[in-house]
Design a protein around this motif. Structure first.
Motif, PDB file in Angstrom:
ATOM      1  N   ASP A   1       0.897  -1.173  -0.095  1.00 29.03           N
ATOM      2  CA  ASP A   1      -0.093   0.035  -0.076  1.00 29.03           C
ATOM      3  C   ASP A   1       0.968   1.129   0.059  1.00 29.03           C
TER       4      ASP A   1
ATOM      5  N   ALA B   1       0.725   4.133  -2.774  1.00 31.48           N
ATOM      6  CA  ALA B   1       0.394   5.627  -2.562  1.00 31.48           C
ATOM      7  C   ALA B   1       1.270   6.582  -2.812  1.00 31.48           C
TER       8      ALA B   1
ATOM      9  N   GLN C   1      -6.151  10.350  -8.149  1.00 32.12           N
ATOM     10  CA  GLN C   1      -4.622  10.352  -7.941  1.00 32.12           C
ATOM     11  C   GLN C   1      -3.780  10.567  -9.114  1.00 32.12           C
TER      12      GLN C   1
END
Ligand SMILES: Nc1ncnc2c1ncn2[C@@H]1O[C@H](COP(=O)(O)OP(=O)(O)OP(=O)(O)O)[C@@H](O)[C@H]1O
Ligand SMILES: [Mg+2]
Length: 653
Positions: free
Chosen positions: A36, A40, A197
């Motif tokens: 993760d 990210a 994003q």
């Protein structure tokens, strides 16, 4: 572009975009181990995004290659795999290295990504090459994986093989261009509907360009549900092709079959139109007289057969009662006699005389019905002295008659027809001329009233008295000089629209084919059609003009861009020969299934049915061996206008 970096392979790998390691690789698929934290940091790993897996020390080793992957789902990690376990352990404890700076062990939630292998990037003679498979996978497990963005992503989605670059250079030379052929920027890479994003930073968006060699003389399909941006894509294409071709000094004629008038006229939502953006290079045509539009129609006095066919279609479409005379009028043939068809010169001359009189009588009928004669136009035909003296000794039709003189002349001739028939001009009046005179006099052969010329009055607007050349030829000349021609088909009789539309298409095709067949270079032309299922549908005969253009236009340098909501409605032969396919949202499995037969569209089935975002389009082009998801730029008339005429209104003294 790809050769500007001394090491184009290394330039693809961006350290900050590291997201994990491959842990299982075969010829088709790879599983990527990721966390993760890495995801990210790389601003997300959306479904369908591209990943790069660099085997070994990709930055230095001589024998390097990079696998191009596409994320197609989540994957269970093979935790029983000792190597995977070891890797995870290592990351959790390791505090150095490319990936883990700044992350504590608690950040390491590991997961797997299922990826399809799209190909292998490698270097050959210093140039980047992309093979469309994987040669060997043994070494690929444990490769560093990156999610490319910005320039690296641009290099991937705009990759063109050296062979195609050479082909483009060859074509550019043929066209007399100094540099390369243009590439048309049409949008930016977008993977998912939620793009907070991965597209958050506008500067990092990767521009996707359509290569002129892929687009020109090729077929491009634009599919998508209503209001998902098909017309916008077409507008964007038209303007980018115009802008880029002007920059490159390459003439590309573009003709738009504008069924709804949305390209010719500004609408509320888009605040501008193609015509508004390129006023000097756009010619608009319509079927009824409108300021700012040329008439798509022809001059009935000079284009006899064409005008007659138009009238025939209109009378048929309007279901007008047909008297025997009207029926005879409709079946007339105005083709000029052909010398070779006659045994003697005398017979040919006789037939030519009949033909000339028939045309004159027809012109008189048109004039009587109120069709305006072109300026200075006279109705002209030969009549021997015997006939002239009987009908009207004071005029000689060989010198040309005005409209009223011609009407009067034929009316008089009709009144003394019996006398004419028995005297000097036994066969002077042929059956067709006889019918035309009946229409003029509004009397049938028995002397009973018929509406005659009046029946033609309602269709006056289909005649263009000021036109001196065939509209089809005029349009072709515009295309040759690189203009945008918009055929606004939103008004006028539907049957005529279709007929004229086809006639123009046929004219373009035949002229360009003729140039091709005689060894010349036909002009580059792009034809845009909407509602394409109506003209290249699966039930259309492939011999009709539209399917013919779609099939054979490439030879004659005609590109076709067709838009429709239904993939399944397009003729399979044409669809399978379509080089470029652009698809926005589709709403049912049938259509998706049809599309999934092509290339790797299957990977996008889910996203196409789910994401309804306007302009979110999956693009397969000839040069790209795989589908690229792109957000098509919005056609922005204001911005385009400024680009098209940068100096407009700015006068420096
Ligand atoms: N890429 C885009 N970005 C932003 N807005 C867009 C984009 N494409 C289209 N739009 C807007 O969405 C609306 C519908 O687009 P468009 O008319 O191109 O759809 P369409 O697929 O041609 O629809 P139809 O099937 O009704 O012809 C328009 O108002 C247009 O301005
Ligand atoms: Mg549309």
């Amino acid at each position: 572009m790809q050769n500007s970096n001394p090491d184009p392979l290394a330039a693809l790998l961006q350290a900050e975009q590291f997201i994990g390691w491959t842990c299982q690789v075969d010829y088709e698929k790879a599983v990527v181990l990721t966390s993760d934290f890495w995801k990210a940091r790389a601003k997300g790993v959306p479904l369908n995004c591209f990943l790069l897996a660099a085997a070994g020390n990709a930055h230095a080793a001589a024998e390097r290659e990079i696998l191009l992957l596409r994320v197609i789902g989540a994957a269970l990690l093979p935790l029983e795999d000792k190597q995977v376990q070891a890797k995870i352990e290592k990351f959790k404890t390791c505090k150095t290295g490319v990936a883990v700076a700044g992350a504590g062990p608690e950040d390491f939630q590991f997961g797997g990504l299922q990826c399809r292998i799209l190909g292998t990037f490698y270097l050959q003679n210093g140039r980047l090459r992309l093979g469309s498979d994987v040669e060997s996978f043994a070494h690929a497990a444990g490769a560093e994986v990156y999610r490319p963005t910005g320039a690296a992503l641009e290099a991937i989605v705009n990759y063109v093989s050296p062979e195609r670059i050479a082909a483009a250079a060859e074509e550019a030379r043929r066209l007399g261009l100094a540099g390369e052929l243009p590439r048309f920027p049409i949008g930016t890479v977008r993977y998912s509907s939620t793009d907070r994003q991965h597209r958050g930073d506008v500067a990092e968006r990767a521009v996707f360009r359509l290569n002129a060699v892929d687009f020109l003389a090729r077929r491009t399909a634009v599919f998508g549900m209503t209001r998902t941006g098909k017309s916008n894509t077409v507008k964007q294409l038209v303007s980018v092709v115009m802008r880029t071709s002007q920059e490159f000094g390459l003439k590309i004629g573009q003709v738009i079959y504008d069924l709804n008038g949305e390209y010719a006229n500004a609408n509320q939502q888009d605040k501008g139109s193609i015509a508004g953006v390129f006023p000097r290079d756009t010619i608009r045509y319509r079927m009824i007289p409108t300021p700012g539009f040329e008439l798509i129609l022809n001059n009935f006095f000079t284009q006899i057969s064409e005008g007659h066919t138009t009238l025939k279609g209109l009378i048929e479409a309007n279901k007008i009662f047909r008297s025997a005379d009207l029926e005879a009028f409709l079946s007339m043939d105005f083709t000029a006699p052909n010398k070779e068809d006659y045994n003697s010169e005398a017979e040919y001359q006789r037939q030519s005389g009949i033909h000339q009189r028939k045309i004159a009588a027809y012109q008189a009928v048109l004039a009587r019905a109120g069709y305006e004669l072109p300026a200075g136009f006279k109705i002209t035909f030969e009549a021997g002295a015997g006939i002239r003296n009987k009908v009207n000794p004071s005029v000689d039709p060989a010198n040309g008659l005005t409209a009223s003189q011609a009407c009067e002349w034929f009316q008089l001739a009709r009144q003394i027809q019996d006398e004419l028939m028995t005297g000097t001009g036994a066969d002077w009046i042929d059956p067709d001329t006889n019918v035309l005179m009946n229409l003029l006099l509004q009397r049938n052969d028995q002397g009973a009233y018929i509406p005659g010329f009046r029946l033609l009055q309602p269709f006056k607007d289909y005649h263009a008295p000021n036109r001196t050349t065939d509209v089809c030829d005029e349009i072709y000349q515009h295309l040759k000089s690189g203009k945008i021609v918009i055929l606004d088909l939103s008004v006028g009789d539907p049957v005529q629209r279709e007929r004229l539309g086809k006639r123009i298409a046929r004219h373009i095709f035949l002229n360009s084919m003729a140039a091709f067949n005689s060894g010349g270079h036909p002009p580059h032309v792009v034809i845009y059609v909407e509602e394409a299922h109506n003209i290249i549908g699966r039930h259309e005969a492939l011999t009709e003009i539209w399917p013919t253009i779609a099939k054979e236009g490439a030879k004659a340098r005609i590109a076709t861009v067709y838009a429709t909501q239904e993939v399944s409605s397009i003729h399979p032969n044409i669809l399978s020969n379509t080089e470029n396919i652009l698809v926005s949202h589709l709403n049912n499995e049938n259509e998706i299934g049809e599309l999934a037969k092509y290339y790797d569209f299957r990977d996008f089935s889910h996203s196409i049915i789910r994401a309804q975002d306007v302009g979110f389009t999956r693009v397969k082009t000839l040069s790209n061996p795989f589908v690229i998801p792109v957000q098509i730029d919005k056609f922005d008339p204001e911005k385009e206008r400024q680009r098209a005429q940068p100096a407009a209104g700015v006068i420096t003294v």
